[in-house]
Write a protein that holds these residues in place. Sequence first.
Motif, PDB file in Angstrom:
ATOM      1  N   SER A  15       0.823  -1.208   0.000  1.00  0.00           N
ATOM      2  CA  SER A  15       0.000   0.000   0.000  1.00  0.00           C
ATOM      3  C   SER A  15       0.860   1.261   0.000  1.00  0.00           C
ATOM      4  O   SER A  15       0.598   2.212  -0.756  1.00  0.00           O
ATOM      5  CB  SER A  15      -0.935  -0.004   1.209  1.00  0.00           C
ATOM      6  OG  SER A  15      -1.808   1.093   1.153  1.00  0.00           O
ATOM      7  N   ASP A  56       1.104   4.063  -3.077  1.00  0.00           N
ATOM      8  CA  ASP A  56       0.912   5.510  -2.866  1.00  0.00           C
ATOM      9  C   ASP A  56       1.931   6.333  -3.657  1.00  0.00           C
ATOM     10  O   ASP A  56       1.666   7.483  -3.995  1.00  0.00           O
ATOM     11  CB  ASP A  56       1.035   5.870  -1.380  1.00  0.00           C
ATOM     12  CG  ASP A  56      -0.195   5.484  -0.574  1.00  0.00           C
ATOM     13  OD1 ASP A  56      -1.271   5.264  -1.167  1.00  0.00           O
ATOM     14  OD2 ASP A  56      -0.070   5.399   0.672  1.00  0.00           O
ATOM     15  N   HIS A  90      -5.848   1.304  -5.622  1.00  0.00           N
ATOM     16  CA  HIS A  90      -4.864   2.334  -5.969  1.00  0.00           C
ATOM     17  C   HIS A  90      -4.819   2.602  -7.484  1.00  0.00           C
ATOM     18  O   HIS A  90      -3.987   3.368  -7.954  1.00  0.00           O
ATOM     19  CB  HIS A  90      -3.468   1.943  -5.474  1.00  0.00           C
ATOM     20  CG  HIS A  90      -3.216   2.288  -4.044  1.00  0.00           C
ATOM     21  ND1 HIS A  90      -3.582   1.473  -3.005  1.00  0.00           N
ATOM     22  CD2 HIS A  90      -2.627   3.383  -3.481  1.00  0.00           C
ATOM     23  CE1 HIS A  90      -3.224   2.034  -1.867  1.00  0.00           C
ATOM     24  NE2 HIS A  90      -2.650   3.196  -2.122  1.00  0.00           N
TER      25      HIS A  90
END
Length: 179
Positions: free
Chosen positions: A108, A112, A138
């Motif tokens: 994660s 980002d 995402h």
Amino acid sequence: AYGDGTALGEGETELLRAAQLSRLGPRVGDLVWDIGCGSGAFAVEAARAGAAVIAVDRDPAACARTDAAARRYGVQLQVVHGSAPHVLEDLPEPDVVRVGGGGAAVVSAVADRRPQRIVAHAATRDAAELVGRDLTEHGYRVECALLQSVELDTRAWRETERNVAFLLSGVLSDRPVIR
């Protein structure tokens, strides 16, 4: 072992490494992050393909092994000692990333940063689903394959070792991210 229950050295099988390299496709001009570099084998292969590589591991012995592997194969790469995801904050933006340890939290944090391609692996279907869902959220197009390798003793044709892993790869989509 990593905090998510994966063993140190997991993801180090030759078959999984080859599949990760194939999916990630590091090439000249790419900046590759290898998070949880372990033996350094993946980092060295990516550097041999002409990519700039930053290898990260929280284990000083893994960092030393990666340094030694780079010297042995005559490639240059940067080794960073520290724990992901915190150590990643000060690194330059990657083009492609292999997450060799740290699980969904590290995947994660990497997503980002918006690299074009990410590969990761998981030991269980539940862990693979968690990583895959996070990559999808995402904005990545996700593929998953179950890889199994079985080593055989060719004198008796008996199984000596079996490795099973879910290989996940994400490619950044052109469509906007909906959160």
